[in-house]
Design a protein around this motif. Sequence first.
Motif, mmCIF file in Angstrom:
data_model
loop_
_atom_site.group_PDB
_atom_site.id
_atom_site.type_symbol
_atom_site.label_atom_id
_atom_site.label_comp_id
_atom_site.label_asym_id
_atom_site.label_seq_id
_atom_site.Cartn_x
_atom_site.Cartn_y
_atom_site.Cartn_z
ATOM 1 N N UNK A 37 12.580 2.227 1.295
ATOM 2 C CA UNK A 37 11.179 1.536 1.588
ATOM 3 C C UNK A 37 11.345 0.424 2.752
ATOM 4 N N UNK A 38 12.499 0.250 2.891
ATOM 5 C CA UNK A 38 12.827 -1.119 3.762
ATOM 6 C C UNK A 38 12.020 -0.669 5.313
ATOM 7 N N UNK A 39 11.351 -1.391 6.010
ATOM 8 C CA UNK A 39 10.619 -1.182 7.345
ATOM 9 C C UNK A 39 9.424 -0.481 7.107
ATOM 10 N N UNK A 40 9.176 -0.010 6.002
ATOM 11 C CA UNK A 40 7.962 0.880 5.645
ATOM 12 C C UNK A 40 6.567 0.058 6.061
ATOM 13 N N UNK A 44 3.533 0.803 8.923
ATOM 14 C CA UNK A 44 2.366 1.128 8.331
ATOM 15 C C UNK A 44 1.144 -0.305 8.307
ATOM 16 N N UNK A 45 1.681 -1.036 9.059
ATOM 17 C CA UNK A 45 0.813 -2.357 9.103
ATOM 18 C C UNK A 45 -0.670 -2.127 9.688
ATOM 19 N N UNK A 46 -1.605 -2.641 9.147
ATOM 20 C CA UNK A 46 -2.968 -2.476 9.506
ATOM 21 C C UNK A 46 -3.612 -1.124 8.925
ATOM 22 N N UNK A 47 -2.756 -0.281 8.342
ATOM 23 C CA UNK A 47 -3.260 1.110 7.771
ATOM 24 C C UNK A 47 -3.563 0.902 6.211
ATOM 25 N N UNK A 48 -4.729 1.482 5.724
ATOM 26 C CA UNK A 48 -4.824 1.424 4.437
ATOM 27 C C UNK A 48 -3.621 1.963 3.534
ATOM 28 N N UNK A 54 2.479 0.423 -1.446
ATOM 29 C CA UNK A 54 3.057 -0.940 -2.251
ATOM 30 C C UNK A 54 2.794 -0.443 -3.708
ATOM 31 N N UNK A 55 1.554 -0.040 -4.108
ATOM 32 C CA UNK A 55 1.241 0.096 -5.438
ATOM 33 C C UNK A 55 2.071 1.268 -6.267
ATOM 34 N N UNK A 56 2.148 2.372 -5.447
ATOM 35 C CA UNK A 56 3.131 3.579 -5.884
ATOM 36 C C UNK A 56 4.442 3.032 -6.089
ATOM 37 N N UNK A 61 8.862 1.300 -9.790
ATOM 38 C CA UNK A 61 9.682 0.227 -10.133
ATOM 39 C C UNK A 61 9.827 -0.106 -11.608
ATOM 40 N N UNK A 62 8.461 -0.094 -11.976
ATOM 41 C CA UNK A 62 8.152 -0.476 -13.300
ATOM 42 C C UNK A 62 8.854 0.739 -14.349
ATOM 43 N N UNK A 63 8.652 1.988 -14.027
ATOM 44 C CA UNK A 63 9.036 3.087 -14.599
ATOM 45 C C UNK A 63 10.489 2.961 -14.917
#
Length: 127
Positions: A37-40, A44-48, A54-56, A61-63
Motif C-alpha cells: 500500500x506504500x505510495x497508494x 489516489x489523492x483527491x479521490x473518494x 484506508x478503511x479496508x 490489519x485488525x483481522x
Amino acid sequence: MGADVRHSAGPWTGAAGAAEALRTHLGQVRPEFAAAHAGLAGGTEGLAVADVLRTVRTSWERRIDTAAAECGSLAGSLRAVARDLGESDAAVRAALAGVGVGVAAGAGAGSGFASGPGASFALGGGR
C-alpha cells in the motif's frame, strides 16, 4: 460397540507447532501488506476511493492482528494439553504401580487389561 481411548502428546504438539507457524507467517504478512500500500495515498489523492482503501486496509490489519493473537493463544493451549496428558499418564501409571495384578474371573486374554513394562493403559467398552 467397543472403543479404546488412546492419546499421545505428538498430535497436540504438532498442532501447536502449526498454530505457531501460522502466527509467525501472519506476522510477516502485515509488513508486506503495508509495503503493497506504500505510495497508494499519493496516487489516489483527491479521490473518494482513498478513504475507502484506508478503511479496508485498517480492517484487514485488525483481522491479521486478531488471527495472529488467536494462533499464539491456541499454540499455548495445545502445548498445555500435551503437557497435562503426559502428567496424567504419569500419575495413573504411578497409581497403578502399587495395585496387585491378578487375573479375575473373566478377565483373561482379550479383556483389555495388561500389566508389565510394555503395557499401555486404555479404556475400552465391551458392549
